[in-house]
Design a protein around this motif. Structure first.
Motif, short mmCIF file in Angstrom:
data_model
loop_
_atom_site.label_atom_id
_atom_site.label_comp_id
_atom_site.label_asym_id
_atom_site.label_seq_id
_atom_site.Cartn_x
_atom_site.Cartn_y
_atom_site.Cartn_z
N GLU A 37 -0.88 4.84 -68.62
CA GLU A 37 -1.66 4.43 -69.79
C GLU A 37 -2.07 5.59 -70.67
O GLU A 37 -2.48 5.38 -71.82
CB GLU A 37 -2.89 3.63 -69.32
CG GLU A 37 -2.51 2.28 -68.72
CD GLU A 37 -3.71 1.45 -68.32
OE1 GLU A 37 -4.76 2.05 -68.02
OE2 GLU A 37 -3.59 0.22 -68.30
N GLN A 40 1.11 7.16 -75.05
CA GLN A 40 0.75 6.34 -76.20
C GLN A 40 1.61 5.08 -76.35
O GLN A 40 1.18 4.11 -76.98
CB GLN A 40 0.85 7.16 -77.49
CG GLN A 40 2.24 7.74 -77.75
CD GLN A 40 2.27 8.66 -78.96
OE1 GLN A 40 1.25 8.91 -79.57
NE2 GLN A 40 3.44 9.16 -79.29
N ALA A 41 2.82 5.07 -75.78
CA ALA A 41 3.69 3.90 -75.96
C ALA A 41 3.41 2.78 -74.96
O ALA A 41 3.71 1.62 -75.22
CB ALA A 41 5.16 4.32 -75.85
N GLY A 43 1.76 -0.09 -73.09
CA GLY A 43 0.82 -1.09 -73.59
C GLY A 43 1.18 -1.57 -74.98
O GLY A 43 0.61 -2.54 -75.48
N TYR A 44 2.15 -0.89 -75.59
CA TYR A 44 2.61 -1.27 -76.94
C TYR A 44 4.11 -1.59 -76.86
O TYR A 44 4.49 -2.67 -76.47
CB TYR A 44 2.29 -0.16 -77.94
CG TYR A 44 0.81 0.06 -78.09
CD1 TYR A 44 0.05 -0.71 -78.95
CD2 TYR A 44 0.15 1.01 -77.31
CE1 TYR A 44 -1.32 -0.54 -79.06
CE2 TYR A 44 -1.23 1.19 -77.41
CZ TYR A 44 -1.95 0.41 -78.29
OH TYR A 44 -3.31 0.56 -78.39
N ASP A 45 4.97 -0.62 -77.22
CA ASP A 45 6.40 -0.92 -77.17
C ASP A 45 7.13 -0.17 -76.06
O ASP A 45 8.32 -0.31 -75.89
CB ASP A 45 7.06 -0.60 -78.52
CG ASP A 45 6.99 0.88 -78.86
OD1 ASP A 45 6.16 1.59 -78.28
OD2 ASP A 45 7.77 1.32 -79.72
#
Length: 232
Positions: A37, A40-41, A43-45
């Motif tokens: 976590e 930065q990616a 939890g998103y793409d």
């Protein structure tokens, strides 16, 4: 007698079998999730890939990713292991390294999003393949050395892809984190034990007079679950 700082209360709802496994594997899963976590990616793409996904830690990581909605691709070493894991987690892609084209299967399973983070307790040639799979800016977290052999990586791979390699283990966690951080992680481990009780399998239980047999079983290839020793 035990130092109060290392004693952990066991929730009344947990069986002895789960309580015996409540800390090391769940705490490892907590550490790994935190590392993922931080990217930065995730939890998103971004997609997470983990090897040895059928292990006790691997199953807990899968359960956590499912709860928190994190994209995950599981990697195991055999078709048999892949089939067993699909029964446990039918919605999570599983790839077997039994086939030479397994890395390409991982890329297809990602369906577009980058492979941003990889967890690996194995090492050796498998780790090298994971580094190739990682997208630029990716992170590989090593938390074991099952293969007991080194892996090599060319400096250009790290430079041009800006990869991060990190090692994690419970021993370092014990010596490095503050008392408050330790308490927070232990609380998270308890929640995992309560929420994912069915993932804490026991391979066998031995008595104190059967320690040699217990050790042999604990390192047996293909073992599923944790080997326990009862004091009486």
């Amino acid at each position: 007698m035990a130092d109060a700082e290392v004693v952990v209360a066991v929730p009344a709802e947990l069986s002895d079998e789960v309580a015996a496994q409540m800390l090391v594997n769940p705490l490892t899963a907590v550490m790994l999730r935190r590392e993922a976590e931080e990217h930065q990616a995730i939890g998103y793409d971004g997609v997470l890939v983990q090897t040895a996904a059928g292990s006790s830690v691997g199953r807990l990581v899968t359960g956590m990713c499912d709860v928190h909605g994190l994209g995950l691709i599981n990697v195991v070493r055999s078709d048999r292991g892949a089939a067993a894991l699909r029964k446990r987690f039918p919605d999570v892609p599983v790839v077997s390294t039994e086939h030479q084209g397994w890395a390409q299967e991982v890329r297809r399973a990602a369906v577009g999003p980058p492979v941003s983070v990889a967890f690996d307790p194995i090492g050796g040639k498998l780790t090298e393949s994971l580094l190739d799979l990682l997208a630029p800016g990716g992170k590989l977290v090593s938390y074991g050395q099952i293969a007991d052999e080194p892996f090599s990586v060319h400096a250009s791979t790290l430079l041009h892809k800006s990869l991060t390699l990190q090692g994690k283990n419970i021993g370092r966690w014990l010596s490095e984190v503050s008392a408050e951080w330790r308490a927070s992680d232990i609380a998270a481990a308890k929640l995992i034990a309560l929420a994912l009780t069915d993932q804490f399998e026991v391979a066998a239980t031995y008595g104190l007079g059967e320690l040699a047999e217990a050790v042999e079983h604990a390192v047996r290839p293909g073992k599923v679950g944790t080997v326990l020793v009862r004091p009486r």
